[in-house]
Scaffold this active site. Structure first.
Site, PDB file in Angstrom:
ATOM      1  N   ASP A  12       1.129  -1.055  -0.145  1.00 55.97           N
ATOM      2  CA  ASP A  12       0.052  -0.015   0.077  1.00 55.97           C
ATOM      3  C   ASP A  12       0.967   1.394  -0.127  1.00 55.97           C
ATOM      4  OD1 ASP A  12      -2.154   1.740   0.379  1.00 55.97           O
ATOM      5  OD2 ASP A  12      -2.124   1.410   2.433  1.00 55.97           O
ATOM      6  N   GLU A  72      -1.213  -1.549  -4.776  1.00 62.15           N
ATOM      7  CA  GLU A  72      -2.502  -0.627  -4.914  1.00 62.15           C
ATOM      8  C   GLU A  72      -1.990   0.737  -5.795  1.00 62.15           C
ATOM      9  OE1 GLU A  72      -4.863   2.338  -2.081  1.00 62.15           O
ATOM     10  OE2 GLU A  72      -5.161   0.193  -1.556  1.00 62.15           O
ATOM     11  N   ASP A 146      -2.391   0.474   7.212  1.00 62.08           N
ATOM     12  CA  ASP A 146      -1.785   0.372   6.091  1.00 62.08           C
ATOM     13  C   ASP A 146      -1.195  -0.967   5.641  1.00 62.08           C
ATOM     14  OD1 ASP A 146      -1.120   3.573   5.043  1.00 62.08           O
ATOM     15  OD2 ASP A 146      -1.399   3.186   7.108  1.00 62.08           O
TER      16      ASP A 146
END
Length: 199
Positions: A12, A72, A146
């Site tokens: 992430d 991501e 996260d």
């Protein structure tokens, strides 16, 4: 590593916090390997932060030897400056993986959330809860979500690999063809109908 077992690194990306998570996929079973957060908020120099990202991703890859990276993509609803910063962070992480021979796959935040929860607007807390359920985790939830977002990215890629393999191995006449107007089943729906499939 056992034959047929795939190790997936999820990231992430961020310029203040970067989450990472690693899972193994063996057949239909996901297992937890590691997760954490790279903390960069005390570093004022944005270029130094990018260097930290490159070093950390490279370190994790050398340590864990993942088969692929699932990352991501930046969220396009953010303001342009934030988008540029996130794009740089993502690009550095991708470059680190590619330089070490690791394949890279990108997934939009909405796609990751839909794959795990069936809801593209799910909160970080909802994603975290589903990650813990899928991986059968009993440890304390991380301070920064996260890390579980990164695990979600890894699981998302694993789910896509599984479904692609299933579809690809079926005879053409028996492959599932989506019917117009029929809602696609989410992973959460599948879990609720088949609680014994996840151990």
């Amino acid at each position: 590593m056992a034959s047929g077992t795939k190790t997936i690194l999820g990231i992430d990306p961020g310029t203040r916090l970067m989450g990472y998570g690693i899972v193994q996929l063996d057949g239909n079973r996901f297992s937890f390997v590691d997760m954490g957060v790279l903390e960069m908020r005390k570093e004022a120099d944005p270029l130094a932060r990018l260097e930290m990202i490159h070093e950390e991703v490279s370190r994790i890859i050398r340590l864990r030897e993942p088969d692929c990276l699932s990352i991501e993509t930046p969220f396009y609803g953010k303001n342009p400056q934030s988008l540029i910063k996130l794009g740089r962070a993502q690009g550095v992480a991708i470059a680190a993986a590619l330089s070490l021979g690791v394949k890279v796959y990108e997934y939009a935040p909405l796609k990751i959330k839909q794959s795990l929860t069936g809801n593209g607007s799910a909160s970080k807390e909802q994603v975290c809860a589903m990650v813990f359920r899928l991986l059968n985790l009993t440890l304390e939830k991380p301070r920064h979500l996260d890390a579980t977002d990164a695990l979600a990215a890894a699981i998302c890629h694993g789910l896509h690999c599984k479904f692609e393999n299933i579809e690809g191995n079926l005879p053409a006449a028996t492959r599932r063809i989506p019917r117009p107007g029929k809602k696609k089943e989410s992973w959460a729906d599948f879990l609720s109908r088949n609680p014994g499939r996840i151990r």
